[in-house]
Design a protein around this motif. Sequence first.
Motif, PDB file in Angstrom:
ATOM      1  N   ARG A  96       0.830  -1.200   0.000  1.00 52.37           N
ATOM      2  CA  ARG A  96       0.000   0.000   0.000  1.00 52.37           C
ATOM      3  C   ARG A  96       0.871   1.259   0.000  1.00 52.37           C
ATOM      4  O   ARG A  96       0.587   2.230  -0.714  1.00 52.37           O
ATOM      5  CB  ARG A  96      -0.920  -0.012   1.226  1.00 52.37           C
ATOM      6  CG  ARG A  96      -2.017   1.054   1.190  1.00 52.37           C
ATOM      7  CD  ARG A  96      -2.860   0.993   2.440  1.00 52.37           C
ATOM      8  NE  ARG A  96      -3.498  -0.294   2.604  1.00 52.37           N
ATOM      9  CZ  ARG A  96      -3.305  -1.117   3.617  1.00 52.37           C
ATOM     10  NH1 ARG A  96      -2.451  -0.791   4.578  1.00 52.37           N
ATOM     11  NH2 ARG A  96      -3.944  -2.265   3.678  1.00 52.37           N
ATOM     12  N   GLU A  97       1.950   1.244   0.781  1.00 54.66           N
ATOM     13  CA  GLU A  97       2.853   2.404   0.795  1.00 54.66           C
ATOM     14  C   GLU A  97       3.529   2.591  -0.558  1.00 54.66           C
ATOM     15  O   GLU A  97       3.694   3.726  -1.027  1.00 54.66           O
ATOM     16  CB  GLU A  97       3.914   2.207   1.887  1.00 54.66           C
ATOM     17  CG  GLU A  97       3.372   2.258   3.306  1.00 54.66           C
ATOM     18  CD  GLU A  97       2.798   3.617   3.644  1.00 54.66           C
ATOM     19  OE1 GLU A  97       3.297   4.620   3.115  1.00 54.66           O
ATOM     20  OE2 GLU A  97       1.835   3.658   4.442  1.00 54.66           O
ATOM     21  N   LYS A 100       1.007   4.146  -2.950  1.00 57.49           N
ATOM     22  CA  LYS A 100       0.800   5.566  -2.652  1.00 57.49           C
ATOM     23  C   LYS A 100       1.952   6.413  -3.172  1.00 57.49           C
ATOM     24  O   LYS A 100       1.747   7.494  -3.733  1.00 57.49           O
ATOM     25  CB  LYS A 100       0.655   5.755  -1.138  1.00 57.49           C
ATOM     26  CG  LYS A 100      -0.686   5.327  -0.573  1.00 57.49           C
ATOM     27  CD  LYS A 100      -0.744   5.613   0.914  1.00 57.49           C
ATOM     28  CE  LYS A 100      -2.095   5.202   1.485  1.00 57.49           C
ATOM     29  NZ  LYS A 100      -2.173   5.456   2.955  1.00 57.49           N
ATOM     30  N   GLU A 101       3.168   5.921  -3.019  1.00 55.19           N
ATOM     31  CA  GLU A 101       4.335   6.661  -3.510  1.00 55.19           C
ATOM     32  C   GLU A 101       4.304   6.785  -5.032  1.00 55.19           C
ATOM     33  O   GLU A 101       4.607   7.851  -5.583  1.00 55.19           O
ATOM     34  CB  GLU A 101       5.606   5.940  -3.046  1.00 55.19           C
ATOM     35  CG  GLU A 101       6.884   6.671  -3.411  1.00 55.19           C
ATOM     36  CD  GLU A 101       8.116   5.948  -2.908  1.00 55.19           C
ATOM     37  OE1 GLU A 101       9.230   6.376  -3.256  1.00 55.19           O
ATOM     38  OE2 GLU A 101       7.956   4.937  -2.195  1.00 55.19           O
ATOM     39  N   GLN A 103       1.602   6.728  -6.961  1.00 53.81           N
ATOM     40  CA  GLN A 103       0.529   7.642  -7.313  1.00 53.81           C
ATOM     41  C   GLN A 103       0.937   9.103  -7.121  1.00 53.81           C
ATOM     42  O   GLN A 103       0.577   9.974  -7.920  1.00 53.81           O
ATOM     43  CB  GLN A 103      -0.714   7.322  -6.475  1.00 53.81           C
ATOM     44  CG  GLN A 103      -1.387   6.016  -6.854  1.00 53.81           C
ATOM     45  CD  GLN A 103      -2.469   5.632  -5.874  1.00 53.81           C
ATOM     46  OE1 GLN A 103      -2.731   6.353  -4.906  1.00 53.81           O
ATOM     47  NE2 GLN A 103      -3.113   4.482  -6.117  1.00 53.81           N
ATOM     48  N   GLU A 104       1.703   9.370  -6.066  1.00 53.67           N
ATOM     49  CA  GLU A 104       2.184  10.735  -5.842  1.00 53.67           C
ATOM     50  C   GLU A 104       3.129  11.169  -6.960  1.00 53.67           C
ATOM     51  O   GLU A 104       3.075  12.321  -7.435  1.00 53.67           O
ATOM     52  CB  GLU A 104       2.895  10.816  -4.498  1.00 53.67           C
ATOM     53  CG  GLU A 104       1.979  10.724  -3.289  1.00 53.67           C
ATOM     54  CD  GLU A 104       1.047  11.924  -3.203  1.00 53.67           C
ATOM     55  OE1 GLU A 104       1.415  13.006  -3.695  1.00 53.67           O
ATOM     56  OE2 GLU A 104      -0.069  11.760  -2.665  1.00 53.67           O
ATOM     57  N   ARG A 107       1.047  11.904  -9.978  1.00 52.22           N
ATOM     58  CA  ARG A 107       0.308  13.140  -9.783  1.00 52.22           C
ATOM     59  C   ARG A 107       1.207  14.360  -9.973  1.00 52.22           C
ATOM     60  O   ARG A 107       0.780  15.410 -10.486  1.00 52.22           O
ATOM     61  CB  ARG A 107      -0.328  13.152  -8.394  1.00 52.22           C
ATOM     62  CG  ARG A 107      -1.328  14.289  -8.178  1.00 52.22           C
ATOM     63  CD  ARG A 107      -1.988  14.189  -6.826  1.00 52.22           C
ATOM     64  NE  ARG A 107      -2.805  12.996  -6.709  1.00 52.22           N
ATOM     65  CZ  ARG A 107      -2.549  11.974  -5.916  1.00 52.22           C
ATOM     66  NH1 ARG A 107      -1.459  12.004  -5.147  1.00 52.22           N
ATOM     67  NH2 ARG A 107      -3.335  10.914  -5.871  1.00 52.22           N
TER      68      ARG A 107
END
Length: 326
Positions: A96-97, A100-101, A103-104, A107
């Motif tokens: 999950r981490e 998230k990294e 996706q950042e 983005r």
Amino acid sequence: MSSPPPSVALGCGWDCGKYILCTNCRTLHWLWRDNVGDWYRTLEGPSGLAWEGRGGCRAVCDPPLLSPAVDTDKPVTLGVYLTKKEQKKLRRQARREGLKEMQEKIRLGLMPPPEPKVRISNLMRVLGTEAVQDPTKVEAHVRAQMAKRLKAHQDANSARKLTAHQRREKKMKKLKEDLSQGTHIAVYRIRNLSNSAKKFKVETNAAQLYLSGTVVLHKDVNVVVVEGGPKAQKKFKRLMLHRVKWAEQTASSRDDDEDGSDDDAVKKVNKCALVWEGTAKERSFGDMKFKQCPTESMAREHFKKHGVEHYWDLALSQSVLEVTED
């Protein structure tokens, strides 16, 4: 340096030139009369210790301080073992981490977004109108994507795959155990070890488990000594006491027994018994080897040469007791 005088119990008479009594701890200490250099320590000073004794004795012989055999200041850390549920939870959190990294980064524009994972089963749902306009071209594109993902997966597996030498070292490391805390030893006694197939099993399994030791062949007292780690000893113990059927005999060994001069040996049931198991500081033998000993003295001499003649004495005594019980 003269040896210290023997200890004297409180209440007995003693020579104050040799002994001195501390009035604080009420402990009897012994003194040296001759000059022993640095071992003398005067008790006069700011400490103010009160001592009783005649002759103006003010020197107590203190033995030198020895460092402990084990470092007590070093913290003892115990290994932490996670359950299967905890391991899965940690994997989910780490994944999950990572997502998230990624996706950042997408983005912020630091990396391009990944292509949609299209398969034949979901191409109509993912591509929609594009799949309707030119289905042949879309299908070829989807199959190319599938082949690309499969190739990346196989390349990653090939990169992680161990070489033949690495696999051999990994297996050897798994079988070899740390013997710094001591070597585990087991002594077995077998009534009849003339069968070559059973000899082969004993020798081969000892070599595969990296066990050292010896096999002494003597009439009705065949002694097998194995040295190694606890895991290997557990496997070898199961081999000797359960897996090998000692009572069964092949045709060749049965013929040899019948041709022999001793008819009692044929009637006895062959079996294996664990004589002793324990630990020692280091190994006494090298690789597993067989030693034919016609007499008891030769067998004991073979063990005595390695400093373990008590193995033979214990096995022989148990064999004699077994014969008397039979």
